[in-house]
Design a protein around this motif. Structure first.
Motif, short mmCIF file in Angstrom:
data_model
loop_
_atom_site.label_atom_id
_atom_site.label_comp_id
_atom_site.label_asym_id
_atom_site.label_seq_id
_atom_site.Cartn_x
_atom_site.Cartn_y
_atom_site.Cartn_z
N GLU A 238 -62.78 111.68 21.91
CA GLU A 238 -62.66 112.99 21.26
C GLU A 238 -63.22 112.95 19.84
O GLU A 238 -63.86 113.90 19.39
CB GLU A 238 -61.19 113.41 21.23
N GLU B 266 -67.03 113.15 20.24
CA GLU B 266 -67.51 114.13 21.20
C GLU B 266 -68.76 114.87 20.72
O GLU B 266 -69.76 114.98 21.44
CB GLU B 266 -66.39 115.13 21.49
N LEU C 250 -66.37 117.27 26.53
CA LEU C 250 -65.61 116.54 27.54
C LEU C 250 -64.69 117.45 28.33
O LEU C 250 -64.10 118.38 27.77
CB LEU C 250 -64.77 115.45 26.87
#
Length: 218
Positions: free
Chosen positions: A141, A144, A151
């Motif tokens: 994350e 990302e 994602l």
């Protein structure tokens, strides 16, 4: 760019460790003493490797077979892809200062760091696989946007976590490298950034078989 599947001679490569694999792969791409690393690789099994490189690997005596193809992924924004990645789950942290000097920066295993946090707080320790799952989600994350991927977080799965320890000539301490294999689905949000990640790798310890991101259309 080139993608190669390399199988080494089993008699010489059986049960290669992380450092031995590192040395073997460097020999295939180091055409001069001052060559800088311009390839990524992933150890598939005892004798097989997948590489992404700017140059073709050399066919040396300890190589049993090499399959090479040109690698130019054709991806556009909005494509849904299945990705897989082997990464080194570490964060940088400074050690406590002493004698007025700033502490040195070290890399900390995120899974072990989380386990220590549970122990300090006296909490029930979750399974290691559960901690690795949380670390993988957090690690991805954070990156990302730079990966050029959006994602599908509910599909992200940490498939494996382990550690490798090895010594090397001239080293005073063993090196410990942690590994998480993760896969999942995502949508391409920036094809140019994704291509950069595919060619240059992601995260730390790329010279030891980490950071090779693979994607294919879902």
């Amino acid at each position: 760019m080139f993608m190669s599947k390399i199988r080494l001679d089993m008699a010489r490569s059986s049960h290669l460790g992380v450092y031995e694999a590192h040395q073997a792969l460097w020999k295939l791409f180091s055409d001069s003493p001052d060559r800088r690393r311009d390839f990524l690789y992933r150890h598939l099994d005892d004798s097989s490797f997948l590489t992404v490189s700017k140059r073709r690997p050399e066919d040396l005596p300890f190589v049993r077979r090499i399959e090479v193809k040109e690698y130019e992924p054709k991806l556009t924004n909005g494509d849904r892809v299945l990705f897989s990645l082997r990464f080194n789950p570490v964060i940088k942290r400074r050690e406590p200062s002493s004698n007025g000097r700033r502490g040195r920066q070290v890399r900390v295993d995120m899974v072990q760091d989380e386990r220590k946090r549970f122990m300090r707080k006296g909490l029930e320790m979750p399974p290691r696989s559960e901690i690795a799952q949380g670390v993988a989600e957090q690690w991805l994350e954070k990156r990302e946007q730079t990966l050029g991927l959006a994602l599908e977080k509910e599909t992200v799965m940490a498939e494996a976590y382990d550690q490798s320890r090895f010594g090397y000539r001239g080293g005073s301490k063993d090196v410990v490298l942690s590994r998480i294999d993760v896969c999942g689905f995502a949508t391409v949000s920036d094809a140019a950034l994704l291509k950069k990640a595919l060619f240059q790798g992601v995260g730390a310890a790329k010279g030891f078989g980490f950071g090779l991101l693979l994607v294919r259309r879902a």
